[in-house]
Write an enzyme that holds these catalytic residues in place. Structure first.
Site, PDB file in Angstrom:
ATOM      1  N   HIS A   1      67.112  14.203   6.666  1.00 39.91           N
ATOM      2  CA  HIS A   1      66.070  13.459   6.006  1.00 39.91           C
ATOM      3  C   HIS A   1      66.309  12.322   5.289  1.00 39.91           C
ATOM      4  O   HIS A   1      67.830  11.880   5.253  1.00 39.91           O
ATOM      5  CB  HIS A   1      65.439  14.314   4.866  1.00 39.91           C
TER       6      HIS A   1
ATOM      7  N   GLU B   1      66.721  10.988   2.181  1.00 42.31           N
ATOM      8  CA  GLU B   1      67.479  10.920   1.177  1.00 42.31           C
ATOM      9  C   GLU B   1      68.879  11.246   1.735  1.00 42.31           C
ATOM     10  O   GLU B   1      70.142  10.743   1.199  1.00 42.31           O
ATOM     11  CB  GLU B   1      67.253  12.220   0.294  1.00 42.31           C
TER      12      GLU B   1
ATOM     13  N   CYS C   1      62.791  17.749  -0.898  1.00 39.74           N
ATOM     14  CA  CYS C   1      62.300  19.049  -0.520  1.00 39.74           C
ATOM     15  C   CYS C   1      63.340  20.055  -1.416  1.00 39.74           C
ATOM     16  O   CYS C   1      64.428  19.700  -1.433  1.00 39.74           O
ATOM     17  CB  CYS C   1      62.497  19.341   1.080  1.00 39.74           C
TER      18      CYS C   1
ATOM     19  N   CYS D   1      67.077  18.851   0.257  1.00 36.58           N
ATOM     20  CA  CYS D   1      67.491  17.420  -0.288  1.00 36.58           C
ATOM     21  C   CYS D   1      67.911  17.523  -1.626  1.00 36.58           C
ATOM     22  O   CYS D   1      69.039  16.953  -2.057  1.00 36.58           O
ATOM     23  CB  CYS D   1      66.504  16.420  -0.012  1.00 36.58           C
TER      24      CYS D   1
ATOM     25  N   ARG E   1      47.833   4.301  18.122  1.00 30.04           N
ATOM     26  CA  ARG E   1      48.276   5.087  19.174  1.00 30.04           C
ATOM     27  C   ARG E   1      49.505   5.607  18.842  1.00 30.04           C
ATOM     28  O   ARG E   1      50.149   6.874  18.754  1.00 30.04           O
ATOM     29  CB  ARG E   1      48.289   4.636  20.616  1.00 30.04           C
TER      30      ARG E   1
ATOM     31  N   LEU F   1      46.534   5.221  28.169  1.00 29.65           N
ATOM     32  CA  LEU F   1      46.542   5.634  27.119  1.00 29.65           C
ATOM     33  C   LEU F   1      48.085   5.619  26.618  1.00 29.65           C
ATOM     34  O   LEU F   1      48.560   6.651  25.707  1.00 29.65           O
ATOM     35  CB  LEU F   1      46.098   7.344  26.785  1.00 29.65           C
TER      36      LEU F   1
ATOM     37  N   ARG G   1      30.322  11.737  24.055  1.00 28.30           N
ATOM     38  CA  ARG G   1      29.867  13.099  24.005  1.00 28.30           C
ATOM     39  C   ARG G   1      31.027  13.879  23.084  1.00 28.30           C
ATOM     40  O   ARG G   1      30.629  14.760  22.427  1.00 28.30           O
ATOM     41  CB  ARG G   1      29.645  13.824  25.250  1.00 28.30           C
TER      42      ARG G   1
END
Length: 392
Positions: A62, A64, A87, A96, A196, A216, A317
């Site tokens: 993480h 931290e 956390c 953490c 995206r 995409l 739709r």
């Protein structure tokens, strides 16, 4: 008229400065960190940054921990600025809070509390009980805006659904021939590539694939943490997809899913599987069994695959079905200064007929902004009859 003085800001100019640096670091993890939130951290001692870091991807250290590692002994007596509450539980990585205590940090400044029930104030309380000064709420709105999908994913176990639409002034997303390139401005299209990049998956209907043959993929942007290519998801009740479509031929490089119904062709399914496409069979929409799929079931399955946010880019739709099933969490509707003037053009949303305006939706808070030559309307879709009086 009575005037009220604004409450004094409990944070110093330096606090704002260092938290701004932590927020900038957090943005480098956007897209890459899901299903974990993008988080940044900065360790400051005697007015100097001695360590910094951001969470790169799930399973890795993480923010931290990375900042504390870089700081080393410089963390003793220092202040840690972090964009989300540390956390205090064992997950894929150790808590953490324990790393913060071991490093000898004197003060922790937290932008936003963690909505995850496994944390939910527990990290802050753990640090305070150990004698560390913890200040909370500095630039919290900016932190929450980096991970708008996180509360939905954590509490509902499904991805946050962001519906993106682009239309002419008269509400058409394409001419009757299917021609839709390009309705919006280059600036708007570039913004969609950023959307995206920040999403776990991009979703379209089969009609969009047949007409536009989209890839995409994320292009034409340079995120600070590098490009993240989202999953591609196609909703096709009858599995009517051309095998030469870009989404099919590139499925080996980017995870691609086709969600279909129980009666779709097994032969076509085998062809798609042979090309690396995942085929998910779903039950029919319980409210309309003969016309669509149970999109709630699709979202649950995506959530189980740790897809935490979905950008829906069409077609009309699919957009209507998601709205009807109450599954859209945010709408961004790009309106271009164009008029098609043809009732046969493709409508942006094509759902069940409505007899009254109150049966439709309105966006709350109804934010409006400009992107290039286009106007974007944004907000949470709610039934017009249920909208707050202030929005009426």
């Amino acid at each position: 008229m009575e005037t009220r003085e604004a409450a004094p800001d409990p944070f110093s100019a330096d606090d704002h400065r260092w938290m701004g640096q932590a927020l900038a670091l957090a943005r480098q993890g956007i897209g890459h960190s899901q299903p974990n939130p993008a988080v940044g951290a900065v360790v400051v001692r005697d007015g100097q940054v001695v360590g910094q870091g951001f969470h790169r991807r799930a399973g890795e250290p993480h923010a931290e921990v990375l900042a504390l590692r870089e700081a080393g002994e410089g963390a003793r007596g220092a202040t840690l600025y972090v964009t989300l509450e540390p956390c205090s539980h064992q997950g894929r990585t150790p808590p953490c809070t324990e790393a913060i205590l071991a490093a000898g940090i004197q003060r922790v400044v937290v932008a936003a509390r963690d909505p995850n029930p496994r944390v939910a104030g527990g990290g802050i309380e753990r640090l305070r009980q150990a004698g560390i000064t913890v200040d909370v709420g500095l630039r919290a709105a900016e932190s929450e805006a980096i991970n708008p999908w996180f509360p939905t994913y954590i509490h509902l176990g499904r991805p946050w659904v962001h519906l993106k639409l682009a239309s002419t002034l008269d509400g058409r997303l394409a001419a009757r021939t299917g021609d839709a390139r390009w309705i919006t401005s280059p600036a708007a299209r570039q913004e969609v590539h950023w959307l995206r990049h920040s999403s776990g998956a991009v979703m379209v209907g089969a009609g969009t694939v047949r007409i536009d043959d989209p890839a995409l993929t994320v292009r034409d942007v340079e995120p600070p943490g590098g490009i993240h290519q989202p999953w591609r998801v196609v909703v096709s009740r009858r599995l009517q997809l051309p095998l030469h479509a870009q989404l099919v031929t590139s499925a080996g490089a980017i995870p691609t899913v086709v969600a279909t119904g129980p009666d779709a062709s097994p032969a076509t399914e085998r062809e798609l599987l042979a090309r690396g496409v995942q085929v998910w069979r779903l039950p029919p929409d319980p409210a309309s069994p003969g016309t669509g799929l149970d999109l709630q079931a699709l979202l649950r399955r995506l959530g189980e695959a740790e897809i935490a946010s979905v950008l829906v880019e069409g077609g009309s739709r699919l957009a209507a079905a998601l709205l009807e099933q109450g599954l859209v969490d945010w709408v961004s509707w790009y309106v271009a200064p164009r008029i098609l003037g043809d009732p046969g053009g493709v409508p942006a949303v094509a759902g069940h007929p409505k007899d009254r305006l109150a049966e439709g939706w309105r966006l709350e808070p109804g934010r409006v902004r400009r992107v290039g030559s286009d106007v974007v309307f944004e907000g949470v879709p709610v039934r017009a009859a249920e909208a707050s009086p202030a929005a009426s």
